[in-house]
Design an enzyme around this catalytic site. Structure first.
Site: not given
Length: 411
Positions: A263, A276, A280, A306
């Site tokens: 993670d 964002h 990405d 994630e």
């Protein structure tokens, strides 16, 4: 030649070829209309345009010429026909995503076309062997160049139909070479030239449909591969999606299995501060680092925002721990360039577990890896933690220094 001329009329062959090319144009247009914008649609549109030019050229060749009709009509009609194979080369390169410089044979075709224009404007002869020779050279060079592209650049999914199309292009080039030999043989009478044209048009009629079918088959294989890609891959990172990686884990059955969960640390902070779009790009960077680090037999998937999952082929505790640490190190050392300048780094927390498969074992194995991942987060992040063992310290790999996300930004 005389027997061929007796069975076929030149005007009829022009009409048949024009109709065939027009129908193949409609086929390409019909398929292109249902494709999203991209290389496939672009190449289909160019192939349709090339066949449309062939059809137009064959129609023009049936119109009256000379002082009573259209002066030099044969010249412009032949140039229109020559443009069809040239567009076929452009379409093939567009389909395979080749750069524009791969269309360099068009320069040769242009040089021959200019010579054809210069010669054609100086004569009003309808059937002239020099003009026909130059036209065959133009079309032959384009057909050979297209065959080369189809043969060399198709991937595994497209290779069968692409190479079949390439072979039929080579047959087409062979027919044009035979016409050139006939033209150079010395008999330049109207009857001989007409017979040569009928031979070429007959072959072109048969090859038009065969080549069109091969190209559409190649495109169908490409679209099928894209459907499989959409069904099995995460659209952002290109890794296996959650369903596929989960089914792969369940398929391990009673065999020994291992799970690595990772993670991205402070990912919400990255999205909140940088947006964002940067988030990405960070996900893509992490996915690439994982894919570049694992072995060929390992499976990698994105299972959440994630969060990523790795199914190692080697399931020994030491092998899994080593792989997990290599992944952590690779990601910690990667940098993401920002549009406004500077770079951004991230770290990951990793938990892993291994054990025997069996009924319900997969869910327990993932839960154990998830518990280890939670421990890695709780103990400071940017580390690898194994599933709980009598000696948990031996299963922990930790950086000498844990870098917070704020310190990951470089001016």
């Amino acid at each position: 030649m005389e027997a061929l001329n007796a069975n076929f009329d030149l005007s009829t062959m022009f009409f048949v070829n024009a109709l065939t090319c027009a129908l193949s144009t409609l086929c390409f247009v019909a398929v292109a209309r249902h494709q999203p914008h991209g290389p496939v649609r672009t190449s289909l549109a160019i192939w349709a345009g090339g066949n449309a030019l062939l059809a137009l050229g064959f129609v023009l060749l049936q119109l009256p010429y000379g002082p009573e009709g259209f002066p030099h009509l044969t010249l412009w009609a032949n140039l229109t026909v020559d443009a069809g194979p040239a567009m076929g080369l452009v379409a093939a390169n567009a389909f395979f995503g080749r750069p524009a410089r791969e269309n360099w044979p068009l320069g040769l075709a242009l040089a021959i076309a200019l010579a054809q224009i210069g010669y054609g404007l100086s004569t009003a002869t309808h059937y002239d062997w020099v003009m026909m020779l130059l036209g065959c050279l133009t079309r032959g060079s384009m057909v050979l160049a297209t065959a080369r592209v189809l043969w060399r650049h198709a991937d595994a999914e497209q290779r069968g139909p692409a190479r079949m199309a390439a072979m039929f292009h080579l047959i087409w080039a062979g027919v044009l070479a035979l016409r050139i030999m006939v033209l150079l043989d010395g008999d330049t009478s109207d009857a001989a030239l007409e017979a040569s044209s009928i031979m070429g048009l007959t072959a072109r009629f048969m090859l038009t449909w065969v080549i069109a079918i091969c190209l559409l088959w190649m495109i169908a294989r490409q679209l099928n591969a894209q459907l499989i890609q959409h069904a099995t891959r995460d659209p952002l990172t290109g890794l296996l999606n959650r369903r596929v990686i989960w089914e792969a884990g369940l398929a391990r059955g009673n065999r020994a299995a291992a799970v690595i969960l990772l993670d991205i640390d402070h990912f919400k902070a990255i999205n909140d501060r940088w947006g964002h779009g940067v988030g990405d790009r960070m996900l893509v960077m992490v996915a690439r680092q994982i894919a570049a680090t694992v072995r060929e037999d390992d499976l990698v998937g994105r299972i959440g925002g994630e969060e990523f999952l790795v199914l190692p082929a080697a399931t020994g505790a030491e092998q899994v721990a080593t792989l997990a640490e290599r992944i952590r190190t690779a990601i910690a050392g990667a940098t993401l360039s920002l549009d406004e300048g500077g770079t951004l780094q991230c770290t990951v927390s990793i938990g892993h577990a291994q054990g025997q498969g069996g009924e319900g074992r997969w869910d327990r194995l993932v839960a154990q890896a998830d518990s280890a991942l939670y421990t890695a987060k709780r103990d400071g992040r940017n580390r690898v933690v194994a599933d709980a063992t009598p000696e948990p310290r031996a299963a922990v790999h930790q950086n000498a220094r844990v870098t917070p996300i704020a310190a990951a930004v470089r001016a």
